[in-house]
Design a protein around this motif. Structure first.
Motif, PDB file in Angstrom:
ATOM      1  N   UNK A  52      23.713   8.677   9.388  1.00 11.61           N
ATOM      2  CA  UNK A  52      23.137   9.286  10.478  1.00 11.61           C
ATOM      3  C   UNK A  52      23.414   8.409  11.571  1.00 11.61           C
ATOM      4  N   UNK A  53      24.282   7.315  11.645  1.00 12.44           N
ATOM      5  CA  UNK A  53      24.920   6.728  12.846  1.00 12.44           C
ATOM      6  C   UNK A  53      25.910   7.588  13.175  1.00 12.44           C
ATOM      7  N   UNK A  54      26.877   8.192  12.388  1.00 12.81           N
ATOM      8  CA  UNK A  54      27.732   9.107  12.859  1.00 12.81           C
ATOM      9  C   UNK A  54      27.181  10.513  13.761  1.00 12.81           C
ATOM     10  N   UNK A  55      26.057  11.014  12.960  1.00 11.04           N
ATOM     11  CA  UNK A  55      25.467  11.895  13.608  1.00 11.04           C
ATOM     12  C   UNK A  55      24.720  11.435  15.061  1.00 11.04           C
ATOM     13  N   UNK A  56      24.645  10.382  15.164  1.00  8.35           N
ATOM     14  CA  UNK A  56      24.098   9.985  16.464  1.00  8.35           C
ATOM     15  C   UNK A  56      25.281  10.037  17.586  1.00  8.35           C
ATOM     16  N   UNK A  57      26.371   9.647  16.978  1.00 12.79           N
ATOM     17  CA  UNK A  57      27.705  10.093  18.060  1.00 12.79           C
ATOM     18  C   UNK A  57      27.509  11.226  18.381  1.00 12.79           C
ATOM     19  N   UNK A  58      27.269  12.208  17.424  1.00 12.43           N
ATOM     20  CA  UNK A  58      27.256  13.939  17.784  1.00 12.43           C
ATOM     21  C   UNK A  58      26.332  13.914  18.904  1.00 12.43           C
ATOM     22  N   UNK A  59      24.939  13.524  18.695  1.00 15.31           N
ATOM     23  CA  UNK A  59      23.920  13.797  19.538  1.00 15.31           C
ATOM     24  C   UNK A  59      24.316  13.225  20.980  1.00 15.31           C
ATOM     25  N   UNK A  60      24.929  12.164  20.956  1.00 15.81           N
ATOM     26  CA  UNK A  60      25.471  11.624  22.249  1.00 15.81           C
ATOM     27  C   UNK A  60      26.281  12.595  22.825  1.00 15.81           C
ATOM     28  N   UNK A  61      27.214  13.308  22.175  1.00 12.17           N
ATOM     29  CA  UNK A  61      28.294  14.340  22.710  1.00 12.17           C
ATOM     30  C   UNK A  61      27.346  15.608  23.162  1.00 12.17           C
ATOM     31  N   UNK A  62      26.361  15.816  22.272  1.00 10.29           N
ATOM     32  CA  UNK A  62      25.484  16.971  22.856  1.00 10.29           C
ATOM     33  C   UNK A  62      24.802  16.790  24.132  1.00 10.29           C
ATOM     34  N   UNK A  63      24.468  15.442  24.297  1.00 13.02           N
ATOM     35  CA  UNK A  63      23.948  15.021  25.694  1.00 13.02           C
ATOM     36  C   UNK A  63      25.029  15.024  26.685  1.00 13.02           C
ATOM     37  N   UNK A  64      26.204  14.761  26.613  1.00 16.99           N
ATOM     38  CA  UNK A  64      27.270  14.641  27.625  1.00 16.99           C
ATOM     39  C   UNK A  64      27.729  16.061  27.991  1.00 16.99           C
ATOM     40  N   UNK A  65      27.981  16.881  26.888  1.00 16.11           N
ATOM     41  CA  UNK A  65      28.411  18.141  26.798  1.00 16.11           C
ATOM     42  C   UNK A  65      27.235  18.945  27.875  1.00 16.11           C
ATOM     43  N   UNK A  66      26.083  18.865  27.299  1.00 12.50           N
ATOM     44  CA  UNK A  66      24.874  19.450  27.948  1.00 12.50           C
ATOM     45  C   UNK A  66      24.728  19.190  29.314  1.00 12.50           C
ATOM     46  N   UNK A  67      24.932  18.072  29.687  1.00 12.35           N
ATOM     47  CA  UNK A  67      24.831  17.361  31.126  1.00 12.35           C
ATOM     48  C   UNK A  67      25.746  18.055  32.015  1.00 12.35           C
ATOM     49  N   UNK A  68      27.059  18.129  31.405  1.00 10.31           N
ATOM     50  CA  UNK A  68      28.338  18.829  32.205  1.00 10.31           C
ATOM     51  C   UNK A  68      27.893  20.359  32.397  1.00 10.31           C
TER      52      UNK A  68
END
Ligand code: PFF
Length: 477
Positions: free
Chosen positions: A114-130
């Motif tokens: 779940x911690x690693x999946x949290x990193x994925x969510x972070x990048x969903x936000x980063x890429x999404x924002x972009x």
């Protein structure tokens, strides 16, 4: 003969395809898209892939069948099912320890998964924002991470790791989603989630792979993944390949035993097990064919290790056409894959708590999920506040590992192989042969072959690889 008709939690899959989707969902996860390409990259590509496929066919597939059949025959949570089959087979009840080991492994994996999946969510936000930023500025097909240098893009990972609050929040979001689905029930939660997320996942996977094939260095990736260089193989790589095969197929972590108990009697298990193993392996290879063309296109290192998808790929996306959109799609697809896996990790211990303490599913899911969340928090702190902690410093193999890696190492390198070894011994030697034969649905020669693999090859090969991995000096290297 099945010992009981239904899981004692009273749940069933509504159809065979519902089970297949849920089980493929459990199997396909971070293991396929993050761990497999990482390990293949670190271990020189082709030879590792070949050994991996060999392990899946000879050890993984027979064990998938063993676990789902034990689950269906036992008809309860992982511990109860093994106990039921043991008692029916006039063996010691203590065999239920196999189920307990598996449930513990699944629970521990859930906490860091779940911690690693949290990193994925972070990048969903980063890429999404972009992407949305680009969309609104009128240039939807812009590059990702526009205007950032390689160092800045790589630095995002460091920034994330340095922020305990952010890591814990993302971990909480992911664990919350997992708990919510499991609390909703087998058919209303797990099955529904798999029905929506898995087909979407496959479509997204095909989109990004096709994109990589056309815009990246596809031929180089194919060569890298399929040309074996056996000089790269050593006992540690063998141990990694086995651990990965078990992890990727969701073996020995309670998930398949538990999902098996919800399968109805009319389902033929052998072809079902084959579908799970084939789908999982195809996705792992497709993930390699999705990631490496992109990595090679910009001349980056395939052996970047765990940073491959979080640092190397974002750098690649930043210089490729429509990189921001593809980056977003890529991280969303990993998120979907991770979610359908984490629900199976939570379901194992939750089903046990429901059976053992006779409490309602939502309460059980929340209780188990919260404890796993707590352990995950400690893993997340291992990147910042507790970054000096090496929990297994006394043990050569794991001495350098931070908290999350130590948990990953102990589960992947010890608990999963040990759990698989015990399942093989139990199914191959201890369980009532007639019961097993009826449950597999295999006849004659195929049954003999399967039994040979489970009773002989699995214990010997898994036992050996377990030993070699833990005592690296054994071969004198
Ligand atoms: N198979 C999942 C993956 O490859 O990411 C991880 C996993 C899920 C392991 C469920 C074990 C399990 F019971």
């Amino acid at each position: 003969m099945a010992l009981t008709q239904a899981g004692s939690t009273g749940d069933h899959w509504s159809s065979r395809s519902a089970f297949i989707l849920a089980a493929v969902g459990a199997a396909v996860g971070l293991g396929n898209i993050w761990r497999f390409p990482t390990l293949a990259g670190e271990n020189g590509g082709g030879a590792f892939v070949l050994v991996y496929i060999g392990f899946v066919i000879l050890l993984g597939l027979p064990l998938v069948l063993s676990e789902i059949l034990l689950g269906r025959a036992g008809g309860e949570d992982a511990i109860g099912s093994v106990r039921n089959v043991a008692v029916h087979s006039k063996r010691s009840e203590l065999w239920k320890g196999v189920g307990a080991l598996q449930i513990l492994a699944g629970f521990l994996i859930l906490s860091f998964y779940s911690v690693v999946a949290g990193w994925v969510i972070n990048y969903v936000f980063v890429a999404g924002e972009d992407w949305f930023g680009a969309l609104f500025s009128g240039a939807p097909f812009s590059v990702a991470f526009a205007g950032e240098t390689q160092e800045q893009i790589t630095g995002r990972m460091g920034d994330l790791f340095a922020s305990p609050g952010k890591l814990i929040l993302l971990h909480a979001i992911f664990m919350g989603a997992t708990i919510w689905i499991v609390a909703s029930g087998v058919s209303d939660g797990i099955e529904k989630a798999a029905k929506w997320l898995m087909p979407t996942f496959f479509v997204l996977l095909v989109i990004v792979t096709t994109y990589g094939a056309f815009t990246g260095e596809f031929a180089q990736a194919v060569k890298f993944l399929f040309t074996p260089d056996f000089s790269k193989l050593n006992p540690i790589a063998l141990n990694e390949a086995l651990g990965q095969a078990l992890f990727s197929l969701s073996l020995a972590a309670g998930g398949l035993l538990t999902y098996g108990a919800y399968i109805t009697r009319d389902v033929n298990l052998a072809p079902t097990a084959a579908m799970i193993a084939v789908a999982d392996t195809l996705v792992a290879i497709l993930a390699g064919l999705m990631i490496f063309p992109i990595v090679f296109a910009v001349g980056l290192d395939p052996a970047a290790g765990p940073a491959l998808i979080f640092q190397t790929l974002p750098i690649a996306f930043s210089s490729m056409p429509a990189g921001s959109l593809i980056g977003l799609v890529f991280f969303v697809l990993i998120f979907f894959a991770a979610l359908t896996s984490s629900i199976s990790l939570l379901e194992g211990p939750t089903a046990w708590v429901i059976d053992r303490f006779r409490i309602r599913r939502p309460i059980a899911a929340i209780m188990v999920g919260l404890v796993a969340f707590g352990i995950g928090v400690i893993c997340a702190l291992g990147y910042n506040i507790l970054s000096d902690v090496r929990p297994l410093a006394f043990w050569d193999v794991f001495a350098e590992n931070d908290i999350l890696d130590a948990l990953d190492g102990v589960t992947g390198k010890i608990m999963l192989p040990l759990g698989a070894f015990l399942v093989a011994i139990f199914t191959g030697w201890m369980a009532d042969r007639r019961l097993i034969e009826q449950q597999t649905g295999l006849d004659g020669g195929m049954f003999m072959l399967w039994r040979f693999l489970v009773a002989w090859l699995c214990p010997i090969a898994v036992g050996l690889v377990l030993l070699l991995g833990l005592v690296p000096g054994l071969l004198g290297d």
